[in-house]
Design an enzyme around this catalytic site. Sequence first.
Site, short mmCIF file in Angstrom:
data_model
loop_
_atom_site.label_atom_id
_atom_site.label_comp_id
_atom_site.label_asym_id
_atom_site.label_seq_id
_atom_site.Cartn_x
_atom_site.Cartn_y
_atom_site.Cartn_z
CE LYS A 1 0.72 10.71 -4.66
NZ LYS A 1 1.94 10.30 -3.97
CE1 TYR B 1 -1.63 8.87 -6.51
CE2 TYR B 1 -1.94 10.10 -8.55
CZ TYR B 1 -1.12 9.40 -7.68
OH TYR B 1 0.22 9.25 -7.98
P1 NAD Z 1 3.77 1.39 -6.80
O1 NAD Z 1 2.34 1.09 -6.53
O2 NAD Z 1 4.52 0.55 -7.76
O3 NAD Z 1 4.59 1.49 -5.45
C1 NAD Z 1 4.09 2.11 -4.31
C2 NAD Z 1 4.74 1.49 -3.11
O4 NAD Z 1 4.17 2.05 -1.91
C3 NAD Z 1 4.49 -0.03 -3.05
O5 NAD Z 1 5.68 -0.69 -2.72
C4 NAD Z 1 3.48 -0.16 -1.92
O6 NAD Z 1 3.55 -1.40 -1.24
C5 NAD Z 1 3.92 0.99 -1.02
N1 NAD Z 1 2.89 1.35 -0.05
C6 NAD Z 1 1.58 1.59 -0.29
N2 NAD Z 1 0.94 1.81 0.88
C7 NAD Z 1 1.87 1.71 1.86
C8 NAD Z 1 1.83 1.83 3.27
N3 NAD Z 1 0.68 2.09 3.90
N4 NAD Z 1 2.99 1.69 3.98
C9 NAD Z 1 4.16 1.41 3.35
N5 NAD Z 1 4.25 1.27 2.01
C10 NAD Z 1 3.11 1.41 1.28
O7 NAD Z 1 3.77 2.93 -7.27
P2 NAD Z 1 4.85 3.80 -8.05
O8 NAD Z 1 4.34 4.03 -9.41
O9 NAD Z 1 6.21 3.27 -7.84
O10 NAD Z 1 4.67 5.20 -7.28
C11 NAD Z 1 5.54 5.65 -6.25
C12 NAD Z 1 5.09 7.06 -5.86
O11 NAD Z 1 5.11 7.91 -7.00
C13 NAD Z 1 3.67 7.09 -5.32
O12 NAD Z 1 3.56 8.04 -4.29
C14 NAD Z 1 2.88 7.55 -6.54
O13 NAD Z 1 1.68 8.18 -6.17
C15 NAD Z 1 3.85 8.50 -7.20
N6 NAD Z 1 3.60 8.68 -8.63
C16 NAD Z 1 3.65 7.63 -9.50
C17 NAD Z 1 3.39 7.87 -10.84
C18 NAD Z 1 3.42 6.79 -11.89
O14 NAD Z 1 3.05 7.07 -13.04
N7 NAD Z 1 3.82 5.57 -11.58
C19 NAD Z 1 3.06 9.16 -11.28
C20 NAD Z 1 3.02 10.19 -10.36
C21 NAD Z 1 3.29 9.94 -9.04
#
Ligand code: NAD
Length: 248
Positions: free
Chosen positions: A160, A156
Amino acid sequence: MFDLAGKIAVVTGGSRGIGRATSIALAEAGALVLINYRSNEDAAKHTLGLIEQAGGQAELLRFDVADPESVDRGLKEAIERHGRIDILVNNAGISIDQLLLRVSPKDLDLTWATNVNGPIYCAKACIRPMMKKRWGRIINLSSVVAESGNPGQVVYASSKAALLGLTRTLALEYASRGITVNAVAPGFIETDMTADLPDAGKQGIIDQTPLGRIGRPEEVAAAVVFLASEEASYITGQVVRVNGGMHV
Ligand code: NAD
Protein backbone atom coordinates in the site's frame (compact mmCIF):
# COMPACT_ATOMS: atom_id res chain seq x y z
CA MET A 1 -23.88 16.70 -5.26
CA PHE A 2 -21.08 16.06 -7.80
CA ASP A 3 -22.05 15.60 -11.42
CA LEU A 4 -20.37 12.74 -13.29
CA ALA A 5 -22.98 12.45 -16.05
CA GLY A 6 -21.43 11.21 -19.30
CA LYS A 7 -18.32 9.80 -17.58
CA ILE A 8 -17.25 6.17 -17.93
CA ALA A 9 -15.81 4.76 -14.70
CA VAL A 10 -14.13 1.44 -13.91
CA VAL A 11 -14.01 0.22 -10.32
CA THR A 12 -11.74 -2.79 -9.83
CA GLY A 13 -13.00 -5.26 -7.26
CA GLY A 14 -16.35 -3.50 -7.47
CA SER A 15 -18.51 -6.40 -6.37
CA ARG A 16 -18.38 -5.88 -2.60
CA GLY A 17 -17.13 -3.72 0.25
CA ILE A 18 -15.59 -0.36 -0.57
CA GLY A 19 -15.67 -1.22 -4.29
CA ARG A 20 -19.43 -1.81 -4.16
CA ALA A 21 -20.07 1.41 -2.24
CA THR A 22 -17.85 3.31 -4.68
CA SER A 23 -19.60 1.83 -7.73
CA ILE A 24 -22.97 2.83 -6.27
CA ALA A 25 -21.79 6.34 -5.38
CA LEU A 26 -20.23 6.97 -8.81
CA ALA A 27 -23.42 5.76 -10.50
CA GLU A 28 -25.53 8.00 -8.22
CA ALA A 29 -23.39 10.92 -9.42
CA GLY A 30 -24.33 9.98 -12.99
CA ALA A 31 -21.35 7.94 -14.25
CA LEU A 32 -21.73 4.73 -16.23
CA VAL A 33 -19.88 2.31 -13.95
CA LEU A 34 -18.06 -0.78 -15.19
CA ILE A 35 -18.02 -3.05 -12.16
CA ASN A 36 -14.92 -5.19 -12.36
CA TYR A 37 -14.84 -8.56 -10.66
CA ARG A 38 -12.61 -11.62 -10.91
CA SER A 39 -14.72 -14.58 -9.81
CA ASN A 40 -17.66 -13.59 -7.62
CA GLU A 41 -20.22 -12.97 -10.36
CA ASP A 42 -23.17 -13.20 -7.95
CA ALA A 43 -21.82 -10.39 -5.79
CA ALA A 44 -21.03 -8.30 -8.88
CA LYS A 45 -24.58 -8.87 -10.19
CA HIS A 46 -25.93 -7.81 -6.80
CA THR A 47 -24.01 -4.51 -7.06
CA LEU A 48 -25.28 -4.07 -10.63
CA GLY A 49 -28.86 -4.70 -9.44
CA LEU A 50 -28.57 -2.12 -6.64
CA ILE A 51 -27.35 0.49 -9.12
CA GLU A 52 -30.06 -0.30 -11.67
CA GLN A 53 -32.80 -0.25 -9.02
CA ALA A 54 -31.67 3.24 -8.06
CA GLY A 55 -31.92 4.33 -11.71
CA GLY A 56 -28.15 4.31 -12.38
CA GLN A 57 -26.17 2.80 -15.23
CA ALA A 58 -23.63 0.00 -14.83
CA GLU A 59 -22.17 -3.06 -16.55
CA LEU A 60 -20.12 -6.01 -15.37
CA LEU A 61 -16.51 -6.28 -16.49
CA ARG A 62 -14.61 -9.44 -15.67
CA PHE A 63 -10.83 -9.52 -15.38
CA ASP A 64 -8.14 -10.44 -12.90
CA VAL A 65 -6.09 -7.37 -11.95
CA ALA A 66 -3.14 -9.59 -11.06
CA ASP A 67 -2.93 -10.98 -14.60
CA PRO A 68 -1.64 -8.46 -17.16
CA GLU A 69 -3.18 -10.28 -20.14
CA SER A 70 -6.56 -10.45 -18.45
CA VAL A 71 -6.39 -6.71 -17.59
CA ASP A 72 -5.45 -5.81 -21.16
CA ARG A 73 -8.20 -7.96 -22.64
CA GLY A 74 -10.88 -6.68 -20.26
CA LEU A 75 -10.03 -3.00 -20.49
CA LYS A 76 -9.37 -3.10 -24.25
CA GLU A 77 -12.85 -4.52 -24.79
CA ALA A 78 -14.36 -1.86 -22.51
CA ILE A 79 -12.50 0.93 -24.30
CA GLU A 80 -13.59 -0.42 -27.70
CA ARG A 81 -17.20 -0.48 -26.49
CA HIS A 82 -17.26 2.94 -24.83
CA GLY A 83 -14.46 4.80 -26.60
CA ARG A 84 -12.57 5.57 -23.41
CA ILE A 85 -12.36 5.23 -19.65
CA ASP A 86 -12.59 8.57 -17.83
CA ILE A 87 -12.30 7.41 -14.23
CA LEU A 88 -10.24 4.45 -13.01
CA VAL A 89 -10.61 3.42 -9.38
CA ASN A 90 -7.92 0.92 -8.42
CA ASN A 91 -9.80 -0.59 -5.52
CA ALA A 92 -9.16 -4.36 -5.79
CA GLY A 93 -6.79 -5.47 -3.09
CA ILE A 94 -5.91 -8.35 -0.81
CA SER A 95 -4.42 -8.60 2.63
CA ILE A 96 -2.46 -11.65 3.77
CA ASP A 97 -1.32 -10.81 7.26
CA GLN A 98 1.64 -12.31 9.06
CA LEU A 99 4.86 -11.36 10.85
CA LEU A 100 8.03 -11.06 8.77
CA LEU A 101 9.33 -14.49 9.82
CA ARG A 102 6.26 -16.17 8.34
CA VAL A 103 6.21 -14.30 5.05
CA SER A 104 6.29 -16.69 2.09
CA PRO A 105 7.33 -15.83 -1.47
CA LYS A 106 3.89 -16.98 -2.65
CA ASP A 107 2.00 -14.57 -0.37
CA LEU A 108 4.39 -11.75 -1.20
CA ASP A 109 4.08 -12.31 -4.94
CA LEU A 110 0.29 -12.60 -4.89
CA THR A 111 -0.12 -9.47 -2.75
CA TRP A 112 2.18 -7.38 -4.91
CA ALA A 113 0.68 -8.75 -8.13
CA THR A 114 -2.79 -7.68 -6.93
CA ASN A 115 -2.12 -4.52 -4.93
CA VAL A 116 0.73 -2.94 -6.91
CA ASN A 117 1.17 -4.50 -10.34
CA GLY A 118 -2.62 -4.58 -10.85
CA PRO A 119 -3.07 -0.80 -10.49
CA ILE A 120 -0.07 -0.25 -12.80
CA TYR A 121 -1.50 -2.55 -15.50
CA CYS A 122 -4.93 -0.95 -15.20
CA ALA A 123 -3.52 2.58 -15.39
CA LYS A 124 -1.39 1.61 -18.38
CA ALA A 125 -4.42 0.20 -20.20
CA CYS A 126 -6.52 3.36 -19.60
CA ILE A 127 -3.97 6.14 -19.99
CA ARG A 128 -3.88 6.58 -23.79
CA PRO A 129 -7.60 7.30 -24.20
CA MET A 130 -7.41 9.64 -21.19
CA MET A 131 -4.46 11.46 -22.81
CA LYS A 132 -6.39 11.79 -26.07
CA LYS A 133 -9.36 13.30 -24.23
CA ARG A 134 -7.06 15.43 -22.09
CA TRP A 135 -9.16 14.44 -19.11
CA GLY A 136 -8.83 11.58 -16.67
CA ARG A 137 -9.02 10.57 -13.04
CA ILE A 138 -7.08 7.73 -11.45
CA ILE A 139 -7.82 7.01 -7.80
CA ASN A 140 -5.84 4.38 -5.93
CA LEU A 141 -7.05 2.75 -2.72
CA SER A 142 -4.09 2.74 -0.36
CA SER A 143 -4.40 2.32 3.42
CA VAL A 144 -3.65 4.05 6.70
CA VAL A 145 -1.00 1.38 7.34
CA ALA A 146 1.02 2.59 4.32
CA GLU A 147 1.96 5.61 6.44
CA SER A 148 1.58 4.37 10.02
CA GLY A 149 2.94 0.83 9.63
CA ASN A 150 1.26 -2.05 11.46
CA PRO A 151 2.86 -5.10 13.08
CA GLY A 152 1.78 -8.25 11.25
CA GLN A 153 1.10 -6.46 7.98
CA VAL A 154 4.56 -6.12 6.47
CA VAL A 155 3.48 -7.42 3.06
CA TYR A 156 0.20 -5.49 2.88
CA ALA A 157 1.57 -2.24 4.32
CA SER A 158 4.56 -2.21 1.98
CA SER A 159 2.30 -2.85 -1.03
CA LYS A 160 0.00 0.00 0.00
CA ALA A 161 3.01 2.29 0.52
CA ALA A 162 4.17 1.41 -3.01
CA LEU A 163 0.79 2.64 -4.26
CA LEU A 164 1.56 6.08 -2.83
CA GLY A 165 4.79 6.23 -4.85
CA LEU A 166 2.84 5.11 -7.88
CA THR A 167 0.20 7.80 -7.24
CA ARG A 168 2.73 10.62 -6.92
CA THR A 169 4.74 9.52 -9.94
CA LEU A 170 1.75 9.14 -12.27
CA ALA A 171 0.42 12.48 -11.03
CA LEU A 172 3.65 14.13 -12.18
CA GLU A 173 3.84 12.17 -15.46
CA TYR A 174 0.29 13.01 -16.63
CA ALA A 175 -0.59 16.37 -15.06
CA SER A 176 0.13 18.16 -18.33
CA ARG A 177 -2.50 15.94 -20.03
CA GLY A 178 -5.34 16.94 -17.72
CA ILE A 179 -5.19 13.66 -15.79
CA THR A 180 -5.18 13.75 -11.99
CA VAL A 181 -3.95 10.84 -9.90
CA ASN A 182 -4.69 10.63 -6.20
CA ALA A 183 -4.87 8.08 -3.42
CA VAL A 184 -7.50 7.48 -0.79
CA ALA A 185 -6.11 5.93 2.40
CA PRO A 186 -8.87 4.41 4.52
CA GLY A 187 -8.48 3.55 8.17
CA PHE A 188 -10.46 0.62 9.55
CA ILE A 189 -13.60 0.13 7.47
CA GLU A 190 -16.35 -2.44 8.07
CA THR A 191 -16.10 -4.86 5.09
CA ASP A 192 -15.44 -8.55 4.41
CA MET A 193 -11.71 -7.76 4.50
CA THR A 194 -11.91 -6.76 8.16
CA ALA A 195 -14.78 -9.05 9.22
CA ASP A 196 -12.54 -11.76 10.69
CA LEU A 197 -10.84 -9.52 13.20
CA PRO A 198 -11.82 -10.62 16.75
CA ASP A 199 -14.00 -8.24 18.77
CA ALA A 200 -11.09 -7.40 21.08
CA GLY A 201 -9.02 -6.34 18.06
CA LYS A 202 -11.89 -4.22 16.75
CA GLN A 203 -12.26 -2.56 20.14
CA GLY A 204 -8.52 -1.83 20.17
CA ILE A 205 -8.87 -0.09 16.80
CA ILE A 206 -11.88 1.91 17.97
CA ASP A 207 -9.88 2.98 21.04
CA GLN A 208 -7.10 4.27 18.75
CA THR A 209 -9.56 6.16 16.54
CA PRO A 210 -10.37 9.69 17.75
CA LEU A 211 -13.82 9.61 16.10
CA GLY A 212 -14.49 6.53 18.26
CA ARG A 213 -15.90 4.15 15.67
CA ILE A 214 -15.17 2.01 12.66
CA GLY A 215 -15.70 3.60 9.23
CA ARG A 216 -18.33 2.75 6.64
CA PRO A 217 -17.58 1.91 2.97
CA GLU A 218 -19.82 4.83 1.92
CA GLU A 219 -17.53 7.25 3.75
CA VAL A 220 -14.60 6.10 1.62
CA ALA A 221 -16.72 6.14 -1.55
CA ALA A 222 -17.60 9.81 -0.91
CA ALA A 223 -13.92 10.77 -1.06
CA VAL A 224 -13.50 8.84 -4.31
CA VAL A 225 -16.48 10.59 -5.92
CA PHE A 226 -15.09 13.99 -4.91
CA LEU A 227 -11.66 13.19 -6.38
CA ALA A 228 -13.35 11.98 -9.58
CA SER A 229 -15.33 15.21 -9.91
CA GLU A 230 -14.65 18.42 -11.81
CA GLU A 231 -14.53 20.18 -8.45
CA ALA A 232 -11.30 18.29 -7.61
CA SER A 233 -9.56 19.40 -10.81
CA TYR A 234 -6.69 21.16 -8.97
CA ILE A 235 -5.88 18.20 -6.70
CA THR A 236 -3.27 15.73 -7.89
CA GLY A 237 -0.60 13.54 -6.30
CA GLN A 238 -2.37 13.74 -2.93
CA VAL A 239 -3.46 11.28 -0.29
CA VAL A 240 -6.95 11.75 1.13
CA ARG A 241 -7.07 10.06 4.51
CA VAL A 242 -10.45 8.65 5.52
CA ASN A 243 -9.49 7.22 8.89
CA GLY A 244 -11.46 8.83 11.70
CA GLY A 245 -8.29 10.57 12.85
CA MET A 246 -6.48 7.26 13.48
CA HIS A 247 -3.33 8.65 11.84
CA VAL A 248 -3.00 12.40 11.46
P1 NAD B 1 -12.84 -6.62 0.16
O1 NAD B 1 -11.95 -7.79 0.42
O2 NAD B 1 -14.20 -6.60 0.74
O3 NAD B 1 -12.94 -6.31 -1.39
C1 NAD B 1 -11.83 -6.38 -2.23
C2 NAD B 1 -12.33 -6.70 -3.61
O4 NAD B 1 -11.21 -6.87 -4.50
C3 NAD B 1 -13.12 -8.02 -3.65
O5 NAD B 1 -14.28 -7.86 -4.42
C4 NAD B 1 -12.16 -8.98 -4.34
O6 NAD B 1 -12.80 -10.01 -5.06
C5 NAD B 1 -11.44 -8.01 -5.29
N1 NAD B 1 -10.20 -8.57 -5.79
C6 NAD B 1 -9.20 -9.15 -5.09
N2 NAD B 1 -8.26 -9.62 -5.93
C7 NAD B 1 -8.68 -9.32 -7.19
C8 NAD B 1 -8.14 -9.54 -8.48
N3 NAD B 1 -6.97 -10.18 -8.64
N4 NAD B 1 -8.82 -9.07 -9.57
C9 NAD B 1 -10.02 -8.43 -9.42
N5 NAD B 1 -10.58 -8.22 -8.21
C10 NAD B 1 -9.92 -8.66 -7.11
O7 NAD B 1 -11.98 -5.35 0.67
P2 NAD B 1 -12.41 -3.86 1.05
O8 NAD B 1 -12.32 -3.73 2.51
O9 NAD B 1 -13.64 -3.47 0.34
O10 NAD B 1 -11.14 -3.07 0.45
C11 NAD B 1 -11.14 -2.40 -0.80
C12 NAD B 1 -9.79 -1.69 -0.94
O11 NAD B 1 -9.60 -0.80 0.16
C13 NAD B 1 -8.62 -2.66 -0.91
O12 NAD B 1 -7.61 -2.21 -1.80
C14 NAD B 1 -8.14 -2.54 0.52
O13 NAD B 1 -6.78 -2.88 0.64
C15 NAD B 1 -8.40 -1.09 0.83
N6 NAD B 1 -8.54 -0.82 2.26
C16 NAD B 1 -9.52 -1.41 3.00
C17 NAD B 1 -9.59 -1.11 4.36
C18 NAD B 1 -10.64 -1.69 5.28
O14 NAD B 1 -10.54 -1.47 6.49
N7 NAD B 1 -11.61 -2.43 4.78
C19 NAD B 1 -8.66 -0.24 4.94
C20 NAD B 1 -7.68 0.33 4.15
C21 NAD B 1 -7.63 0.04 2.81
